[in-house]
Design a protein around this motif. Structure first.
Motif, PDB file in Angstrom:
ATOM      1  N   TRP A   1       0.830  -1.208   0.000  1.00 58.34           N
ATOM      2  CA  TRP A   1       0.000   0.000   0.000  1.00 58.34           C
ATOM      3  C   TRP A   1       0.866   1.260   0.000  1.00 58.34           C
ATOM      4  CZ3 TRP A   1      -3.084  -2.668   4.345  1.00 58.34           C
ATOM      5  CH2 TRP A   1      -4.142  -3.412   3.792  1.00 58.34           C
ATOM      6  N   GLN A   2       1.933   1.203   0.799  1.00 61.91           N
ATOM      7  CA  GLN A   2       2.812   2.376   0.905  1.00 61.91           C
ATOM      8  C   GLN A   2       3.451   2.696  -0.445  1.00 61.91           C
ATOM      9  OE1 GLN A   2       5.922   1.849   3.782  1.00 61.91           O
ATOM     10  NE2 GLN A   2       6.397   4.028   3.906  1.00 61.91           N
ATOM     11  N   LEU A   3       3.855   1.665  -1.164  1.00 63.12           N
ATOM     12  CA  LEU A   3       4.487   1.875  -2.465  1.00 63.12           C
ATOM     13  C   LEU A   3       3.470   2.289  -3.518  1.00 63.12           C
ATOM     14  CD1 LEU A   3       6.955  -1.162  -2.517  1.00 63.12           C
ATOM     15  CD2 LEU A   3       7.499   1.246  -2.037  1.00 63.12           C
ATOM     16  N   ASP A   4       2.241   1.731  -3.427  1.00 66.00           N
ATOM     17  CA  ASP A   4       1.221   2.042  -4.425  1.00 66.00           C
ATOM     18  C   ASP A   4       0.615   3.433  -4.225  1.00 66.00           C
ATOM     19  OD1 ASP A   4       1.647  -0.401  -5.530  1.00 66.00           O
ATOM     20  OD2 ASP A   4      -0.129  -1.371  -4.679  1.00 66.00           O
ATOM     21  N   HIS A   5       0.669   3.958  -3.004  1.00 68.10           N
ATOM     22  CA  HIS A   5       0.063   5.259  -2.705  1.00 68.10           C
ATOM     23  C   HIS A   5       1.092   6.147  -1.994  1.00 68.10           C
ATOM     24  CE1 HIS A   5      -3.814   3.446  -3.729  1.00 68.10           C
ATOM     25  NE2 HIS A   5      -3.456   2.411  -2.958  1.00 68.10           N
ATOM     26  N   PRO A   6       2.112   6.549  -2.688  1.00 66.56           N
ATOM     27  CA  PRO A   6       3.177   7.334  -2.052  1.00 66.56           C
ATOM     28  C   PRO A   6       2.709   8.699  -1.565  1.00 66.56           C
ATOM     29  CG  PRO A   6       3.447   7.305  -4.436  1.00 66.56           C
ATOM     30  CD  PRO A   6       2.353   6.343  -4.123  1.00 66.56           C
ATOM     31  N   ASP A   7       1.627   9.226  -2.121  1.00 67.08           N
ATOM     32  CA  ASP A   7       1.160  10.549  -1.711  1.00 67.08           C
ATOM     33  C   ASP A   7       0.296  10.495  -0.455  1.00 67.08           C
ATOM     34  OD1 ASP A   7       2.444  11.604  -3.903  1.00 67.08           O
ATOM     35  OD2 ASP A   7       0.662  11.437  -5.190  1.00 67.08           O
ATOM     36  N   ALA A   8      -0.231   9.314  -0.121  1.00 67.80           N
ATOM     37  CA  ALA A   8      -1.074   9.188   1.069  1.00 67.80           C
ATOM     38  C   ALA A   8      -0.194   8.935   2.289  1.00 67.80           C
ATOM     39  CB  ALA A   8      -2.059   8.042   0.891  1.00 67.80           C
ATOM     40  N   PRO A   9      -0.599   9.443   3.448  1.00 74.37           N
ATOM     41  CA  PRO A   9       0.158   9.146   4.665  1.00 74.37           C
ATOM     42  C   PRO A   9       0.210   7.639   4.875  1.00 74.37           C
ATOM     43  CG  PRO A   9      -1.445  10.875   5.051  1.00 74.37           C
ATOM     44  CD  PRO A   9      -1.759  10.304   3.709  1.00 74.37           C
ATOM     45  N   PRO A  10       1.371   7.093   5.204  1.00 75.08           N
ATOM     46  CA  PRO A  10       1.454   5.633   5.401  1.00 75.08           C
ATOM     47  C   PRO A  10       0.584   5.183   6.576  1.00 75.08           C
ATOM     48  CG  PRO A  10       3.452   6.704   6.152  1.00 75.08           C
ATOM     49  CD  PRO A  10       2.660   7.770   5.464  1.00 75.08           C
ATOM     50  N   ILE A  11      -0.049   4.046   6.427  1.00 77.61           N
ATOM     51  CA  ILE A  11      -0.891   3.502   7.501  1.00 77.61           C
ATOM     52  C   ILE A  11      -0.178   2.322   8.145  1.00 77.61           C
ATOM     53  CG2 ILE A  11      -3.027   4.235   6.370  1.00 77.61           C
ATOM     54  CD1 ILE A  11      -3.431   1.341   5.469  1.00 77.61           C
ATOM     55  N   PHE A  12      -0.454   2.123   9.433  1.00 73.78           N
ATOM     56  CA  PHE A  12       0.137   0.983  10.131  1.00 73.78           C
ATOM     57  C   PHE A  12      -0.798  -0.220   9.999  1.00 73.78           C
ATOM     58  CE2 PHE A  12      -2.448   3.056  13.382  1.00 73.78           C
ATOM     59  CZ  PHE A  12      -3.086   1.978  14.003  1.00 73.78           C
ATOM     60  N   VAL A  13      -0.250  -1.403  10.190  1.00 72.31           N
ATOM     61  CA  VAL A  13      -1.037  -2.629  10.172  1.00 72.31           C
ATOM     62  C   VAL A  13      -0.940  -3.265  11.558  1.00 72.31           C
ATOM     63  CG1 VAL A  13       0.877  -4.059   9.314  1.00 72.31           C
ATOM     64  CG2 VAL A  13      -1.480  -4.819   9.002  1.00 72.31           C
ATOM     65  N   SER A  14      -2.082  -3.649  12.079  1.00 72.27           N
ATOM     66  CA  SER A  14      -2.151  -4.241  13.418  1.00 72.27           C
ATOM     67  C   SER A  14      -2.399  -5.740  13.286  1.00 72.27           C
ATOM     68  CB  SER A  14      -3.281  -3.581  14.220  1.00 72.27           C
ATOM     69  OG  SER A  14      -3.239  -3.994  15.563  1.00 72.27           O
ATOM     70  N   VAL A  15      -1.548  -6.536  13.941  1.00 74.14           N
ATOM     71  CA  VAL A  15      -1.609  -7.998  13.821  1.00 74.14           C
ATOM     72  C   VAL A  15      -1.790  -8.606  15.213  1.00 74.14           C
ATOM     73  CG1 VAL A  15      -0.374 -10.084  13.112  1.00 74.14           C
ATOM     74  CG2 VAL A  15      -0.138  -7.965  11.785  1.00 74.14           C
ATOM     75  N   ASN A  16      -2.744  -9.516  15.336  1.00 74.18           N
ATOM     76  CA  ASN A  16      -2.975 -10.200  16.614  1.00 74.18           C
ATOM     77  C   ASN A  16      -1.896 -11.251  16.850  1.00 74.18           C
ATOM     78  OD1 ASN A  16      -5.831  -9.360  17.716  1.00 74.18           O
ATOM     79  ND2 ASN A  16      -6.038  -9.555  15.490  1.00 74.18           N
ATOM     80  N   VAL A  17      -1.406 -11.305  18.096  1.00 74.42           N
ATOM     81  CA  VAL A  17      -0.361 -12.257  18.473  1.00 74.42           C
ATOM     82  C   VAL A  17      -0.841 -13.048  19.684  1.00 74.42           C
ATOM     83  CG1 VAL A  17       2.002 -12.531  19.307  1.00 74.42           C
ATOM     84  CG2 VAL A  17       1.473 -10.787  17.587  1.00 74.42           C
ATOM     85  N   ALA A  18      -0.789 -14.375  19.611  1.00 69.59           N
ATOM     86  CA  ALA A  18      -1.134 -15.233  20.743  1.00 69.59           C
ATOM     87  C   ALA A  18       0.062 -15.353  21.669  1.00 69.59           C
ATOM     88  CB  ALA A  18      -1.557 -16.616  20.249  1.00 69.59           C
ATOM     89  N   VAL A  19      -0.225 -15.511  22.955  1.00 69.51           N
ATOM     90  CA  VAL A  19       0.863 -15.584  23.918  1.00 69.51           C
ATOM     91  C   VAL A  19       1.746 -16.801  23.645  1.00 69.51           C
ATOM     92  CG1 VAL A  19      -0.448 -16.931  25.617  1.00 69.51           C
ATOM     93  CG2 VAL A  19       1.403 -15.417  26.381  1.00 69.51           C
ATOM     94  N   ARG A  20       1.166 -17.857  23.038  1.00 70.25           N
ATOM     95  CA  ARG A  20       1.973 -19.048  22.745  1.00 70.25           C
ATOM     96  C   ARG A  20       3.037 -18.750  21.691  1.00 70.25           C
ATOM     97  NH1 ARG A  20      -0.268 -25.260  22.252  1.00 70.25           N
ATOM     98  NH2 ARG A  20       1.791 -26.235  22.021  1.00 70.25           N
TER      99      ARG A  20
END
Length: 645
Positions: A456-475
């Motif tokens: 997304w960052q490369l495809d939309h260089p003019d837009a502010p970059p967005i972060f991606v949130s990923v769920n992580v299990a304690v295991r």
């Protein structure tokens, strides 16, 4: 003479035929359906296989000194094996004294009698047919077991062998062996083999033998209810008895339990056609089998009586013990039921009874079992599904409350199952955590999400970059090197660390120490954002919160739903003032600690307006967007904003 057959005889040599009880009659009569025919020629009574049988050849061999026909007759008369010579019409020509002693009559009374009646060869059709074949010369031998009734009243088990004499004799030899002692020994050995030495109950082998017999079609097609029931019982905490008091006390306890179960079965049998079979299947597991059951009420009553009988303490050599039991109850039609299927259902139901709190009985539930089977099917194919690429990610926007812009997205995994269709995480994440495949799946999700965020960052260089949130299990933290995995994936994809957010549940983060805390700290030092998911639903330790490397709190949707002012259909809804107070306090606390707050499950404009008014930073929910494919996120980035509430 009359007899009663106990079942069909096996084919082959007929070594184990139907056993028939016969009264021995010494009166003379001809064979049924066989004409007397011409007088029978003289027959030399010779045991089968004896060398030197008289022959009618023109040049007979010389008979050695001392072995004349009279000698053979004497040997026949005094032989310890009961024998009779029978002509081709089935009539006794002669019999020895041993046969008379065995059958309780003089051997001279047998001459002219129908041999088949003496040893009951007529009551079973297959045996009678085989016997006639031996008489006619088309069969070499017949061996069978018969149960006769001696004149004094006792039962007599014998093995009967019918073999032809040389053709020129036109006769057969019937030999009869008393096998009563052998059968009695076999019965004792079978009893020992089929019964548990500790409780004296039928063991697992005999239980399954009875169960299989009860499920055979002929067992329920003629009369009866055609149903079967099973109470599968396990003692709660029995292992502790063995561990603390020893196996000797444990065995006494098992024997005492067996006595109470037997009494319950006997009481249940007083009002029924048959008494339930009580068996010990092994360890502290018992079973009560109800044949021709009348329905679930009967099995429920039996289970209740068992639980009640076990409530009273057990006094064992000065030891007073109390215990409870868990019982799985299954009742169904016998048609289409197998022993394996019935036991699997009982075992599953017993597990439910244990999981529901022990000390109770639980009835088999087909719907609950179907859910369990689905879980098992998913669990068994989960690892292979990861390798086959059956998983995909959808993304739900995280929207700024003030500007309405897309600040980030949460990656949500989906399983495109070939049998069950598209599955959401609640259907399989728990299974992945149980079997450890969450590590492999989590690594794939993390790499895919980071790669997409960079795209997304490369495809939309003019837009502010967005972060991606990923769920992580304690295991994932415990069973893998999460820090190394994140560093490797960020380096591979080229995504900046501050554009990755890892979400852990409150229960996984709170109380973290050792390796988990070290991993979170290392990730935070790397620049990765750490968020606590579903905050407010666990046992929050607010003092501990200040020491965790956390940057975001995600408020659980249950709080947000509590103060909506309208329903999804536009009708008015009453807010919960308490939820508003709690949410406002949590937001203020988070801001004082330098944390940002994301509200989940934002569904209405009134909710969004109120959250914005009390200072919430970002929102996530169907008001803005459902989880969508990556292409839809690209469209949102091109429009530069989501709908502003």
């Amino acid at each position: 003479m009359s007899g009663t057959s106990e079942g069909p005889a096996p084919a082959g040599d007929l070594v184990r035929p139907t056993v028939t009880e016969r009264h021995i009659d010494t009166s003379s009569r001809t064979s049924p359906g066989i004409s007397p025919g011409p007088p029978v020629p003289s027959v030399s009574p010779v045991p089968p296989g004896t060398p030197g049988t008289p022959s009618r050849a023109p040049a007979p061999a010389a008979v050695p000194d001392g072995t004349s026909p009279r000698t053979f007759q004497a040997a026949f008369d005094t032989a310890p094996l009961a024998m009779a010579v029978v002509d081709r019409e089935g009539l006794v020509v002669t019999a020895n004294e041993t046969l008379g002693t065995l059958l309780g009559a003089g051997e001279r009374t047998f001459a002219g009698r129908v041999a088949a009646d003496l040893v009951d060869l007529t009551s079973d059709a297959r045996i009678w047919h085989a016997y006639r074949e031996v008489l006619g010369g088309s069969r070499a031998r017949l061996r069978c077991t018969r149960r006769l009734k001696h004149p004094d009243g006792h039962a007599l088990w014998v093995q009967v062998t019918v073999a032809p004499l040389p053709p020129q004799e036109r006769a057969v030899l019937i030999s009869v062996t008393d096998i009563g002692a052998r059968r009695e020994l076999q019965a004792r050995l079978r009893h020992l083999q089929m019964h548990d030495p500790v409780t004296r109950l039928p063991n697992r082998t005999l239980f399954f033998e009875r169960l299989s017999a009860a499920l055979e079609a002929e067992a329920y097609e003629e009369g009866g209810t055609g149903r079967i029931g099973l109470c599968y019982l396990d003692l709660d905490g029995f292992k502790a008895v063995n561990d603390t008091l020893g196996h000797r006390v444990g065995d006494r306890l098992l024997a005492a339990v067996a006595e109470r179960l037997t009494r319950c079965a006997e009481e249940a049998g007083l009002t029924r056609a048959a008494t339930p079979l009580v068996a010990r299947l092994g360890g502290d597991e018992f079973a009560l089998l109800v044949e021709d059951s009348t329905g679930t009420d009967q099995l429920a009553d039996l289970a209740e009586s068992v639980l009640k009988s076990l409530q009273a303490p057990f006094d064992l050599s000065g030891q007073r013990l109390s215990l409870s039991a868990s019982i799985g109850v299954v009742e169904r039609r016998a048609t289409g039921t197998t022993a394996t299927g019935l036991m699997q259902a009982a075992d599953t139901t017993l597990y439910w009874a244990k999981a529901d709190g022990k000390g109770r009985w639980t009835l088999f539930d087909p719907e609950r079992n179907a859910h369990r089977m689905t879980r098992q099917a998913l669990s068994s194919t989960l690892r292979a599904a990861i390798e086959r690429g059956e998983f995909a990610l959808e993304y739900q926007p995280l929207v700024g409350m003030e500007d309405g812009g897309v600040h980030g997205v949460e990656a949500l995994v989906r399983w495109n199952h070939p049998r069950f269709g598209m599955l959401t995480p609640n259907r399989f994440i728990g299974l992945a955590e149980e079997d450890g495949s969450i590590v492999q799946l989590g690594r794939w999700v993390l790499a895919t999400a980071c790669r997409q965020a960079r795209r997304w960052q490369l495809d939309h260089p003019d837009a502010p970059p967005i972060f991606v949130s990923v769920n992580v299990a304690v295991r994932q933290v415990w069973d893998s090197d999460l820090v190394a995995d994140v560093a490797e994936i960020l380096a591979e994809t080229g995504l900046a660390p501050h554009l990755l957010q890892l979400e852990l549940t409150e229960s996984a983060v709170m109380g973290s120490a050792g390796r988990p805390l070290q991993a979170l700290q290392a990730l935070s030092d790397m620049g990765v954002r750490i968020a606590i998911d579903d905050f407010g639903t666990g046992y929050s330790n607010l003092a501990y919160l200040s020491r965790l490397p956390v940057s975001v709190l995600k408020l659980d949707g249950s709080f947000v739903r509590g103060f909506q002012y309208e329903n999804a259909d536009g009708s008015s809804a009453h807010p919960n003032p308490a939820d508003e107070v709690i949410v406002e306090a949590l937001i203020q606390l988070a801001h004082r600690l330098g944390l940002t707050v994301t509200a989940e499950c934002v569904e209405t404009a009134s909710q969004a307006s109120r959250l914005r008014g009390i200072g919430c930073d970002t929102g996530q929910g169907w008001l803005y967007s459902r989880p969508v494919a990556p292409e839809r996120i690209s469209a949102l980035l091109m429009s530069a904003a989501c709908p502003r509430a």
